[in-house]
Design an enzyme around this catalytic site. Structure first.
Site, PDB file in Angstrom:
ATOM      1  N   SER A   1       0.824  -1.206   0.000  1.00 11.52           N
ATOM      2  CA  SER A   1       0.000   0.000   0.000  1.00 11.52           C
ATOM      3  C   SER A   1       0.859   1.257   0.000  1.00 11.52           C
ATOM      4  O   SER A   1       2.040   1.230   0.342  1.00 11.52           O
ATOM      5  CB  SER A   1      -0.903   0.024   1.230  1.00 11.52           C
ATOM      6  OG  SER A   1      -1.560  -1.207   1.377  1.00 11.52           O
TER       7      SER A   1
HETATM    8  N1  SAH Z   1      -0.632  -5.056   4.086  1.00  9.15           N
HETATM    9  C1  SAH Z   1       0.168  -5.360   2.920  1.00  9.15           C
HETATM   10  C2  SAH Z   1      -0.545  -5.052   1.613  1.00  9.15           C
HETATM   11  C3  SAH Z   1      -1.580  -6.049   1.348  1.00  9.15           C
HETATM   12  S1  SAH Z   1      -2.133  -6.278  -0.300  1.00  9.15           S
HETATM   13  C4  SAH Z   1       1.508  -4.682   2.961  1.00  9.15           C
HETATM   14  O1  SAH Z   1       1.787  -3.960   3.940  1.00  9.15           O
HETATM   15  O2  SAH Z   1       2.305  -4.912   2.050  1.00  9.15           O
HETATM   16  C5  SAH Z   1      -3.482  -7.332   0.106  1.00  9.15           C
HETATM   17  C6  SAH Z   1      -3.106  -8.722   0.540  1.00  9.15           C
HETATM   18  O3  SAH Z   1      -4.292  -9.366   0.939  1.00  9.15           O
HETATM   19  C7  SAH Z   1      -2.510  -9.563  -0.570  1.00  9.15           C
HETATM   20  O4  SAH Z   1      -1.248 -10.025  -0.198  1.00  9.15           O
HETATM   21  C8  SAH Z   1      -3.498 -10.712  -0.728  1.00  9.15           C
HETATM   22  O5  SAH Z   1      -2.888 -11.960  -1.004  1.00  9.15           O
HETATM   23  C9  SAH Z   1      -4.164 -10.733   0.632  1.00  9.15           C
HETATM   24  N2  SAH Z   1      -5.485 -11.343   0.660  1.00  9.15           N
HETATM   25  C10 SAH Z   1      -6.522 -11.199  -0.185  1.00  9.15           C
HETATM   26  N3  SAH Z   1      -7.569 -11.952   0.204  1.00  9.15           N
HETATM   27  C11 SAH Z   1      -7.181 -12.591   1.342  1.00  9.15           C
HETATM   28  C12 SAH Z   1      -7.805 -13.510   2.233  1.00  9.15           C
HETATM   29  N4  SAH Z   1      -9.062 -13.950   2.055  1.00  9.15           N
HETATM   30  N5  SAH Z   1      -7.103 -13.951   3.295  1.00  9.15           N
HETATM   31  C13 SAH Z   1      -5.840 -13.541   3.512  1.00  9.15           C
HETATM   32  N6  SAH Z   1      -5.192 -12.680   2.712  1.00  9.15           N
HETATM   33  C14 SAH Z   1      -5.849 -12.209   1.645  1.00  9.15           C
END
Ligand code: SAH
Length: 217
Positions: free
Chosen positions: A64
């Site tokens: 993000s």
């Molecule tokens: N917080 C992260 C950015 C996250 S991007 C950072 O600091 O870099 C969103 C993430 O959510 C992705 O890695 C994706 O794989 C995960 N995601 C999406 N759906 C999900 C689910 N149902 N359970 C766990 N993770 C999930």
């Protein structure tokens, strides 16, 4: 000197950009000053790690934008004794910031590869208070619940019921919700004795919360 100046200058610009976008909480800024975003961005985008923009990471996901990380972190009102759940480990950057501010952080991602790589960075940083899980985070972590704070960094249509149920009374959850990939709102949910209080914070754009584990990548 490179285009980006010295590392001290770069850090000052990074913090200035955060403040100018509304990240004003002292504990959040101190945590973000401490955690090097460059450690979480690999490959061709690594030289842009200190710019206020989202960047691609592995598995088609994104780290993000720092100001959004800051605004979500400060909206959580984290206290040092708190246990925090993060859904969406991604690069691990958000979890590393939470780990500076809370007693313990549990972070879940559906991509095994992302969890493995994030764990390696946590190990290098000697962040002993982060526990990682490969799972579908929309079910939360029933064995570790309830949590003081929950942050979701992928967008669902609505706050997932299991996560609402795993929030302590007086607990706070911050998450993006929306019907489409393009129009989403960041919301803050507080659990009261009698129900939940919802507050809309700002428009945002996140990758979607996807059901189930990812196939091996
Ligand atoms: N917080 C992260 C950015 C996250 S991007 C950072 O600091 O870099 C969103 C993430 O959510 C992705 O890695 C994706 O794989 C995960 N995601 C999406 N759906 C999900 C689910 N149902 N359970 C766990 N993770 C999930």
């Amino acid at each position: 000197m490179t285009d980006h100046g010295t590392s001290a200058e770069r850090k000052m610009q990074f913090l200035f950009a955060l403040r100018s976008r509304g990240v004003t909480d002292a504990r959040t800024l101190a945590a973000m000053e401490k955690v090097d975003r460059g450690a979480f961005v690999r490959g061709i985008f690594s030289d842009r790690a200190y710019e206020d923009m989202p960047l691609p990471i592995a598995c088609g996901q994104t780290i993000s934008q720092p100001s959004v990380v800051g605004l979500m972190t400060q909206a959580l009102l984290i206290e040092p004794r708190h246990r925090v759940l993060e859904v969406g480990t991604g690069s691990g950057y958000q979890a590393a910031i939470l780990a500076q501010m809370a007693r313990r952080v549990y972070t879940i991602d559906r991509h095994q590869r992302l969890v493995r790589e994030a764990q390696a960075v946590f190990d290098r940083m000697e962040l002993g208070n982060v526990t990682t899980f490969v799972a579908d985070g929309s079910h939360g972590l029933p064995d570790q619940a309830p949590f003081d704070r929950i942050i979701v960094t992928a967008a669902a249509e609505d706050a997932p019921g299991p996560l609402l149920a795993q929030l302590k009374i007086d607990g706070i959850m911050v998450l993006p919700v929306g019907q489409s990939d393009t129009v989403q709102s960041l919301i803050r949910v507080r659990r009261l004795e009698t129900g939940y209080d919802y507050e809309e914070l700002r428009p945002v754009r996140f990758v979607p919360l996807v059901e189930g584990l990812a196939k091996e990548d």
